[in-house]
Design an enzyme around this catalytic site. Structure first.
Site: not given
Lengths: 331, 331, 331, 331
Positions: C26, C86
């Protein structure tokens, strides 16, 4: 894509009753409506084979602003009782994207503006503007041949259509006080057939004259209808699609041995007004981004080598009106 | 478009003899060569109708860097006697754009790299990378019908091809120590036919599972040939065009009911390697930019309303190798 | 500020067991923690009056990525059962921002990396990197005098500190396999006292030599500790603050009549290593953005007129090591 | 920094005699004049300890545009005989940067505008606007103590001052038809002491009311003098420095428990007009960039955790006039 700050400038000059700028609103409201009504039955022009929009993805970056004297105490007294939170404005726009049954961005903006005035009767005027977020079709192999996909799209960062409306509450009901269509960020180059000479020569002149330069321009165009109501696309025969204007601009650029950007845009404007009698005027904002020449002659080739220009950049602003077209016709 | 800073990172990990990073060079060298040799005679693949490039405008944003122990005194002693000014590097590249007779960015980079090593014998290695500046053809009306213009082009800000080479001076002559082709900044959405479920659920999980989401991805792909010399396009039957890889990626995205971006890119990679036996591996860098759902059901329509996601963004990095394709075939 | 794409490149070269790039994560995880523990008790250096950070606003743009063979089936089989979404990674980081009791970005990254390994035992390695989002203090009038506000801050877009860690699961426990501190996007100009001459002159040379130019540079610096554990700031006497390194860089730039950027950064690196014996090496990535001269002599003034340079931009990459400092000392 | 396109919008609404927009000019003219005349002897205000500008680096990004009916044939006929090339405009501005003896951006713009009208008698009006390119001083160790460097500066990307002038040729000579000073891109957060409640609640309302939020705003301010000639700084006691207005804005933000951005900017405007009786009005363009709350309570700490807001962004436009200040005083 214009930023919030840029678009706010459009409304900057609007004044309230006692000559004060006062507005508030929401920018960068991104709306992606899928499977909107297709745009069909537009009127063809010779320069373009564009016939309509599927509207499988109807993507918009919208800005809204409200005006009205009732908002003054929110500034002067910190009194929020007449305030519609800008977060609610965003929710309102998104909710109405599900309800819109038309096929154009101009139509959607007008629809939302009127619904805002319906809902909140202390608003005097609503302005909405929008940039299209274009999603291009892509070609795929469907097992037997190469066709356009009806599932996958390519989000384009190239030119996009624009729209704006202002709807004002009056004693006779809502009035459409502003309405434009447009296309922005066209980045076009013509590799040969442009000149620039005959300008003033003095001690500040360093630019060499040229009879043939590769002219690279950034173009923003917008247009105003003679009857603003034609801009919604509800009557598609009277609607002007940004794609058609783009195709006319490109054709005129291709045809014309131009003397300057000024010269070029006047000719584009006249052609657009000729093709679309429903338009009143067309406005241009242009930029010159012509490459810097490095090698002008390559042995055995008609090619050249150029590089990126440095800043600064020349620009132009110009309006071509229906009267211009008539005057031209009379010569 | 990647900035200088981004592209510098590629070379960041390269070490000189005593384990020190040392390089210098020039970034954002914009080269626009007109009427370069067209790319023709490439090998067709079923997913693509791409057959070649006209190369009327051969546009590149190039970065060059030099390595070699002879440059050390410029750092440690401020002694510039072995320094080729980076301004001269730019001039060298532009001059060689007039001399290049091939048809690909990969070929041009290798040509320039070798000429640098010819000219300056204290350079140990030259690295060049480039992003294409794509100029799309546009349609115009030529007086009788609508055709592609051979004069006017639209500078595209959408996906673009990429290339990099590193050529090293060795005792046996110049060695091609790195060579990639690629395509970057593909922004694709599939409006239906993507799922994401079955992942770990715990106290940090807020994302709802979905069987059908509009999946929006940013893709960068690059590939390495089994024999790096195939990358120049001198033998066009062995060359892999970025446009072909794009069309394969789009077709696989269209076909596959995918469980995640990870799932999708593995399938794209396998298909590309299947179509191009001359490739050794394909590498993906992807981003998830999926819209945020707002209204999932609209009465009387299969449409939905979505809005822009907030940051942060999920990303993936993955390599698919020829061995993967063989393993898959054996199952 | 680096984009996700840029930062991903750091991990690009990391390979999993069978020589495949495989990671996911991320980017653009923005964390704003207010009233974090202040940084105090750092060791002073002569060039800087920096004594610590209040940490009223501890702002970070973080990127996280996971590696591990257990993630392979998510690619090859579309099997998400080992996948931490994520979105959950983002939630995890934000939750731990409330739990961190230290005072540095480096320390926070290491804390989070270890907690990820605690929580998910199929992760082999976690990499985190971060750019500071700096909030500068501002001066206000408090009714009696002008003081620093403890409520209002100015979000700065100037230079910012950076950090990265990689923590790997091993048979002997977690191992800190990478740890850097840094400062990026310093944009410094020295108006007088920089030269550039003595470089190679040939047919590609157009740049004039100069004994006194206004040198404008973009600098990114990062450093590695001899004992990586010193980088957390848990023992603040051993911590190197980005603000101190900035002040040393500025002082050396002021003092040195430099022959080039190469020359300058070597001297900065040596000074930093001299002041901080706990550092092993310092790495530079620099850019030359020197203005273009227009008018060099103005009657009655020591002033000049310059304008923005065109692209391209020269760049340098260089590491200064502790061994360099020792060699210098022995001369 | 505003782009050419943004700044062009300022002039967009200006109309020539027959109601047509017509202008052309040059944007992104970067001027770096060193050792310009320092600004001194300004009038102090309690909220600010700002006393003047050294002007060692006087950096500006200027836009110029010309208007006049004589330019019409360049559009309608492609006749360039009345055209001053925009490249010459740039050269003119740079040349006059060497000649300017004043100390302010406002003064320089007026000086250049008048010289353009002197030189080219077919120009009817010249508009110039500029954004400061600020170069902050840096602290260095000079061998004995820490002082401000007089050689090294840090190019700031934070707030910057702005200016614009329009000078029109009339029968009575040149007339200053527009003159503003300003400051843009102030990014301020107040961590505690801002509320937002009491607004309209309906089916579109999702935003929770709050008595204490960290309010993050982007501010652009500009002001108009009662006598426009005071804006040049030729009489520095009558000049309003952007730095002073910034310090007043920050102090009012610190002091006021505000109910909204609207509430805040009205108070800032009143205070600025109170401090500077020579000003007629002050205009605000503001943006709400308030963080998204994540964790509101941390045990044992008054800290919180927030993250970046998604788009869209709320905005406000408002003018505070001298009459407002008088009305306030009468209550």
């Amino acid at each position: 894509m214009r930023t919030v700050e840029e678009k706010v400038m459009f409304i900057d000059e609007e004044k309230s009753a006692d000559d004060r700028v006062m507005y508030y609103g929401k920018g960068d409201v991104f709306v992606f409506r899928t499977y909107a009504t297709p745009l069909t039955n537009i009127t063809n022009v010779p320069e373009s084979d564009f016939t309509g929009r599927e509207n499988v993805i109807f993507g918009m970056n919208i800005q809204v602003s409200f005006r009205g004297e009732k908002f003054l105490p929110s500034f002067t007294e910190g009194d929020n009782s007449m305030i519609i939170a800008t977060d609610s404005m965003k929710n309102f726009i998104l909710a109405h994207a599900a309800k819109y049954e038309g096929a154009t961005m101009e139509g959607f903006l007008q629809f939302v503006a009127e619904r805002f005035l319906d809902k909140y009767d202390h608003i005097e005027a609503v302005e909405l503007s929008s940039d299209e977020i274009p999603y291009d079709t892509v070609k795929i192999h469907d097992g037997s041949s190469i066709v356009e996909s009806d599932l996958v799209y390519n989000c384009s960062r190239n030119e996009y259509s624009t729209a704006s409306v202002e709807v004002t509450r009056t004693n006779e009901g809502y009035k459409l006080t502003k309405q434009t269509g447009g296309i922005s960020d066209l980045h076009l180059i013509k590799v040969s057939g442009s000149s620039f000479y005959g300008y003033i020569q003095d001690e500040y002149t360093q630019l060499p004259e040229t009879n043939d330069r590769p002219l690279f321009i950034f173009l923003d165009l917008s247009w105003i209808y003679q009857d603003m109501r034609d801009g919604t696309g509800d009557n598609p025969e009277r609607y002007v699609a940004a794609e058609q204007v783009r195709d006319i601009a490109v054709t005129v650029f291709h045809e014309l041995y131009n003397n300057s950007i000024q010269h070029l845009i006047n000719e584009i404007g006249l052609r657009v007004l000729q093709r679309f009698p429903q338009l009143d005027q067309i406005r241009f904002k242009t930029n010159n981004r012509t490459w810097e020449p490095v090698i002008q002659d390559i042995e055995g080739s008609k090619g050249q080598v150029h590089t990126e220009p440095r800043p600064p950049y020349g620009f132009q602003g110009f309006t071509v009106t229906r009267k211009d077209l008539e005057n031209k016709g009379n010569k």
